[in-house]
Design an enzyme around this catalytic site. Sequence first.
Site, PDB file in Angstrom:
ATOM      1  N   ASP A  15       4.012   1.477  13.570  1.00  0.00           N
ATOM      2  CA  ASP A  15       3.374   0.187  13.814  1.00  0.00           C
ATOM      3  C   ASP A  15       4.287  -0.824  14.500  1.00  0.00           C
ATOM      4  OD1 ASP A  15       1.069   1.159  12.536  1.00  0.00           O
ATOM      5  OD2 ASP A  15       1.761   0.452  10.594  1.00  0.00           O
ATOM      6  N   ASP A  30       0.801  -1.219   0.000  1.00  0.00           N
ATOM      7  CA  ASP A  30       0.000   0.000   0.000  1.00  0.00           C
ATOM      8  C   ASP A  30       0.835   1.271   0.000  1.00  0.00           C
ATOM      9  OD1 ASP A  30       0.859  -0.470   2.596  1.00  0.00           O
ATOM     10  OD2 ASP A  30      -1.131  -0.275   3.508  1.00  0.00           O
TER      11      ASP A  30
END
Length: 754
Positions: free
Chosen positions: A477, A62
Site C-alpha cells: 500500500d 486489522d
Amino acid sequence: MLMVIAAAITCQMFFILFHTARGAIGQQSLSWKNVRIGGGGGFVPSIVFNPSQKGLAFARTDIGGAYRLNSDDSWTPLLDFANDTTWDYWGCDAIATDPIMPSNLYLAVGMYTNSWDPGNGTILKSTDSGATFTAHPLPFKVGGNMPGRGMGERLAIDPNNNRVLYFGSRSGHGLYKSDDAGVSWARETSFPSVGTYIPDPTDTTGYNSDIVGLTWVTFDPASKTSSGSSRIFVGVANMGSSNVFMSNDAGSTWTAIVGQNNAFIPHKGVISPGERTLYVSYSNGAGPYDGTAGYLQKVASPLHLHITSGTWKDITPALAVSDHSYGFGGLTVDLQKPGTVMAATLNEWYVNANIFRSLDGGITWTTIWAWGSYPNLNRYFSFDTSQAPWIGHPLGTSDVSAKLVGWMIESLSIDPFDSNHWLYGTGLTLMGGRDLLKWDTSHNVTLSVLATGLEETSVQGLIAPPVGGPLLSVVSDDGGYLHTSLDMAPASTFQTPAYGTTTCQFSGGDCSFIVRAGGVSGSTEPQIAVSRDGGKTWSALYAAAIGTYGGKVAVSADSSTILWVPSSPSTSVLISRYASTFTTVAALPPGSSIAADKVNGAILYAGSGNRLYVTKDSGATWTTSAASLNGTAVKIAVNPTKAGELWVSTTSGIFHSTDFGITLTALPSVAEAWGLALGASAANGGPLALYAAATISGKTALWHTDDNGANWYQISDSAHGFGSASSLVLTADPKTYKRVYVGTNGRGIFYSTA
C-alpha cells in the site's frame, strides 16, 4: 485456558543451551525495537476510550494487533508476543475496556473466517491494561481482517455488571454472551437475526462470500437493575430487513425497534447518556473500502420509555443528502457536552473524506473542509505531520491529490474527560488533536498524525546495502522508504513512481543501483522502477510491460541484468538486459525463487520444486543442478563477498553450496525454512552470521547460527514472536554483528542489537 505473559525487553544477552546429537540448540536474548516509520501505515478500525479512567484508551488494527495510548500521545503495542502458533491474534475484530474496573481489557482476535486462518477465534482478557493476557477460546472464527472490520464494537461489557459481556459474531453464529467475565461463552438463542449481508456471494475464496453478521452491541447505562443493565441494543448487517434490535429485559427477549430505516447497514451505535439518545451511522456496504450511500439516524425519544413507532429521526447532514455519494462510518458523542455529535464519511474518495460536527443533536452540521470557489478548498484545519513527514502536505488550496483528512474512517472518538481531545483512524494512519473546541469558534483545528509507536505495515522486502541506507524497505500500500535513521520517521516514501511495492534488490557490484517492483493492478505506469543513487530518487523502467505487476526481482552484480517473477498476469520468469524489453525465460519454471550472485555479474540463480538452476552467461543459458533440494525452494540467500556461495530455504530444510549450486549440503536440525538473511560475522574472517525463519528441532521461530548450523540459537522470544514465521522478511546488516532486520506482516519492521 492459556496464560500469556509479555516479557520485558532486556539488553543483557544470555544463552540457554541444550545439546542434540548434531550440536547445541539454545535461546539467545537480543534487544528488539521497531524501525520507526511513524505514521502507522495501515487501517485503524477502532479507537476506544475508557469512560471511567482518564487517559486510558486503546486502538485496534486489522493485521497489527492492539495498542494502548500513552500520556505523550504515543502508543504501546500489546500483542507482540504473538508467534507462529498465535499469529492470528494480530487480527483484532473487537475491543472492550471495562467501565467498572478499567484495568480489565478484552480483545476478540482471529484473522479470517475463511480457510486462510485455520483456527477458531479467541477472547483475550487482560486484568492489567494489556500488560498480560489470558486466552479463552471461542467455538467459531473471528475476522479481524475481514470485510466489515471497521464496524462495532461487536464486543461490549455491561456497565452495570462487568461479569456480563456480549459478542456479536460473524458467519451466521449470532449473538454470544458470557456471564463469567469472558471465560466461557454461550449463544443467545433468543436473538432473532444472524445477519444476511454478504459482500460478494460469488467469491470462491470465502473472503467476500461470508455473512458479515452482527455489527455492534451497546448497553444503555441508565437501565440499571440489581443484576445489570436491562436495555441492550444490537446492530446487524442486514439491508432491507430489520437491523437494529433492542432488549428491555437483559437479553431474555429481543425486538426490532419499530420505525427504523433498514435500507442500509448500521455501522455504529453510540449512546449519548446526557440526551438519553442512541445515534446510528449507516452505509450501503460493509466497509471499509466501499460505501456510496448512507445516512445518520437517532432514536429521539428518551431511552427510559418504551421505544415505539415514530421515535427514529433522520439527522443526515443536508450536504450528504445532496452529495449522495458516500456512507457514514465513524461516529462519536461528547460525554461532557450532550448534543455534540460527530460523524465521518465512508468513503468520500473525491476529493477527501469529510468529518461532520453538530452541537445540537444533529439539527445543524459543520464540516472539517468545504469547497470554496472551485477548484479551491477551504480546509478548516492546519496539518501537522511532524511525527511522520512522509505523509506529506498539500501543494495549495486547489491541490486535491493529498487526501489529508483520510479515507476508510470507521473509528472516531472524543475523549470522555476532555472535549478538546479527539482521535480517529484512517486507512493509513491515526490522527486527531487537542484543540477540538476551536472547531466551534475559529473553525480551525490542528489535525495531527498521532501514530508514534503504532507500526502496522505489511513488509514485503528489506535490503541493507553495505553503503548507504542503513536500510531500505518496501511495504504493501504505502510503497517504500529509505531509512537514513532507524529511530526517526523517513522524510518521504519512494516517489516517481509512487506505488505499493512488493520487492527490492540492489546490485552486488554497485549497491547504489536498486530495483523495485510495484504491485498495482490496472496502473498505466510500468511496475518496475530503478534507482541509481541508493534509493533517494527513482525512475520508471519502461522495459516492463504495462499491466504486469508484483512479484520478486533480482539484479546482477554488474547491474546489466534484471530477473523478474511477477505475480500477475503470469508468474513466468522474465529477464531484461541493459534495460531492454522484458522477455520470458523459457528454461525456468513459472513462480521460481530468484537471486543474483553478488560478485560475478554473469551468474544468477533460480529455484523451483526441488531443483536449483544456474546461469553463468547472464541468462542466455541455464543449467539444472544434479543435487536435490529435497523439498520446494522458498528463498535463496547469496554471500555478498564470495562468488558461488549460497543458501536455499526449502520445505525440508536449509541447503548450502560453495560451488555455484553443483553440490548442496543440508544444514543440521532444520525441518523447514522460509526467510533467510546473511550478516556480519562474529569475528573478522569467520563464517557469516545466518538468520532464518525456520522449524529447528521441532520449534518454529526466528533462529541464528554463527557456524553454518552446527549450533542454532532462537532469537525470537516470549515478548517478540513476530507473528507468522512463513511471512517474515529478513535482511541483516553487513557491518554490525547481530543486527538483523525482521519485516512482519502487520507489525512493521524490527531490528536487533546485541
